[in-house]
Design a protein around this motif. Sequence first.
Motif, short mmCIF file in Angstrom:
data_model
loop_
_atom_site.label_atom_id
_atom_site.label_comp_id
_atom_site.label_asym_id
_atom_site.label_seq_id
_atom_site.Cartn_x
_atom_site.Cartn_y
_atom_site.Cartn_z
N LEU A 104 0.85 -1.18 0.00
CA LEU A 104 0.00 0.00 0.00
C LEU A 104 0.89 1.23 0.00
O LEU A 104 2.05 1.16 0.39
CB LEU A 104 -0.89 0.02 1.25
CG LEU A 104 -1.78 -1.20 1.49
CD1 LEU A 104 -2.57 -1.03 2.78
CD2 LEU A 104 -2.71 -1.44 0.32
N GLU A 105 0.35 2.35 -0.43
CA GLU A 105 1.13 3.59 -0.42
C GLU A 105 1.57 3.89 1.01
O GLU A 105 0.74 4.15 1.88
CB GLU A 105 0.32 4.74 -0.99
CG GLU A 105 0.15 4.68 -2.48
CD GLU A 105 -0.56 5.91 -3.04
OE1 GLU A 105 -1.10 6.72 -2.27
OE2 GLU A 105 -0.58 6.03 -4.28
N GLY A 106 2.87 3.81 1.26
CA GLY A 106 3.44 4.12 2.56
C GLY A 106 3.28 3.05 3.64
O GLY A 106 3.66 3.27 4.77
N GLU A 107 2.71 1.90 3.30
CA GLU A 107 2.52 0.83 4.28
C GLU A 107 3.00 -0.50 3.73
O GLU A 107 2.89 -0.77 2.54
CB GLU A 107 1.05 0.69 4.67
CG GLU A 107 0.52 1.81 5.51
CD GLU A 107 -0.87 1.49 6.01
OE1 GLU A 107 -0.98 0.76 7.02
OE2 GLU A 107 -1.83 1.95 5.38
N TYR A 108 3.51 -1.33 4.63
CA TYR A 108 4.00 -2.66 4.28
C TYR A 108 5.11 -2.57 3.25
O TYR A 108 5.12 -3.27 2.24
CB TYR A 108 2.86 -3.58 3.83
CG TYR A 108 1.69 -3.51 4.78
CD1 TYR A 108 1.83 -3.91 6.10
CD2 TYR A 108 0.46 -3.01 4.37
CE1 TYR A 108 0.77 -3.82 6.99
CE2 TYR A 108 -0.61 -2.92 5.25
CZ TYR A 108 -0.45 -3.33 6.56
OH TYR A 108 -1.50 -3.24 7.43
N CYS A 109 6.06 -1.67 3.53
CA CYS A 109 7.19 -1.42 2.64
C CYS A 109 8.22 -2.53 2.75
O CYS A 109 8.47 -3.06 3.82
CB CYS A 109 7.87 -0.09 2.98
SG CYS A 109 6.77 1.34 2.83
N ALA A 110 8.81 -2.86 1.61
CA ALA A 110 9.92 -3.81 1.59
C ALA A 110 11.17 -3.08 2.08
O ALA A 110 11.42 -1.94 1.67
CB ALA A 110 10.13 -4.33 0.18
N ASN A 111 11.94 -3.71 2.96
CA ASN A 111 13.19 -3.08 3.38
C ASN A 111 14.16 -3.08 2.19
O ASN A 111 13.89 -3.69 1.15
CB ASN A 111 13.77 -3.74 4.63
CG ASN A 111 14.22 -5.18 4.40
OD1 ASN A 111 14.73 -5.53 3.34
ND2 ASN A 111 14.03 -6.02 5.40
N ALA A 112 15.28 -2.41 2.34
CA ALA A 112 16.21 -2.23 1.21
C ALA A 112 16.68 -3.57 0.65
O ALA A 112 16.77 -3.75 -0.57
CB ALA A 112 17.40 -1.39 1.64
N TRP A 113 16.97 -4.54 1.50
CA TRP A 113 17.46 -5.84 1.03
C TRP A 113 16.37 -6.58 0.26
O TRP A 113 16.60 -7.12 -0.82
CB TRP A 113 17.96 -6.70 2.20
CG TRP A 113 18.58 -7.97 1.73
CD1 TRP A 113 19.87 -8.16 1.34
CD2 TRP A 113 17.93 -9.24 1.56
NE1 TRP A 113 20.06 -9.47 0.95
CE2 TRP A 113 18.88 -10.15 1.08
CE3 TRP A 113 16.63 -9.69 1.78
CZ2 TRP A 113 18.58 -11.48 0.81
CZ3 TRP A 113 16.33 -11.02 1.50
CH2 TRP A 113 17.30 -11.89 1.02
#
Length: 157
Positions: A104-113
């Motif tokens: 979702l926009e701004g939610e449940y973001c994948a970390n950099a790795w």
Amino acid sequence: MSVHFEERSGVVPCKTSWGSWSQTMEEVFIEVDVPHGTSGKEVKCNLGSRDIELHVKGREIFKGKLFDTTVSDEATWTLEDKCLIRIVLMKTNREAGNCWSSLLEGEYCANAWVQDQMQRKLTLERFQRENPGFDFSGAEISGNFAGGGPDFSSLQK
């Protein structure tokens, strides 16, 4: 019958408090762990082209605007073994460069790795489609693969 690229190469899941989500060039997959014994009547799932909403037993699991657009009439959800909800969304933009960084926009973001691994996988999936006689499922890539990787379309065959 050949096995799909994503089945051979595995998925790169983005873990969340309720389960996980992952993606291919064409689809976004969401897996939600629910209490054992949950019935289909206790699940309320609204899948729009840009919005998603999931309630289980009257409790909101997630609700919001998707990272990018999907084909709403091709979206599905299933309840498996009364303890797992699987949602499949078909991406509108099916290019390797369209790697969602969050569900979702701004939610449940994948970390950099995880984001890096997702982008690598989508790039390899693109290579597989462009070269159907080769198997890229176990390949490793390095270098600039962001945005779908290098463009070889101008090279002569």
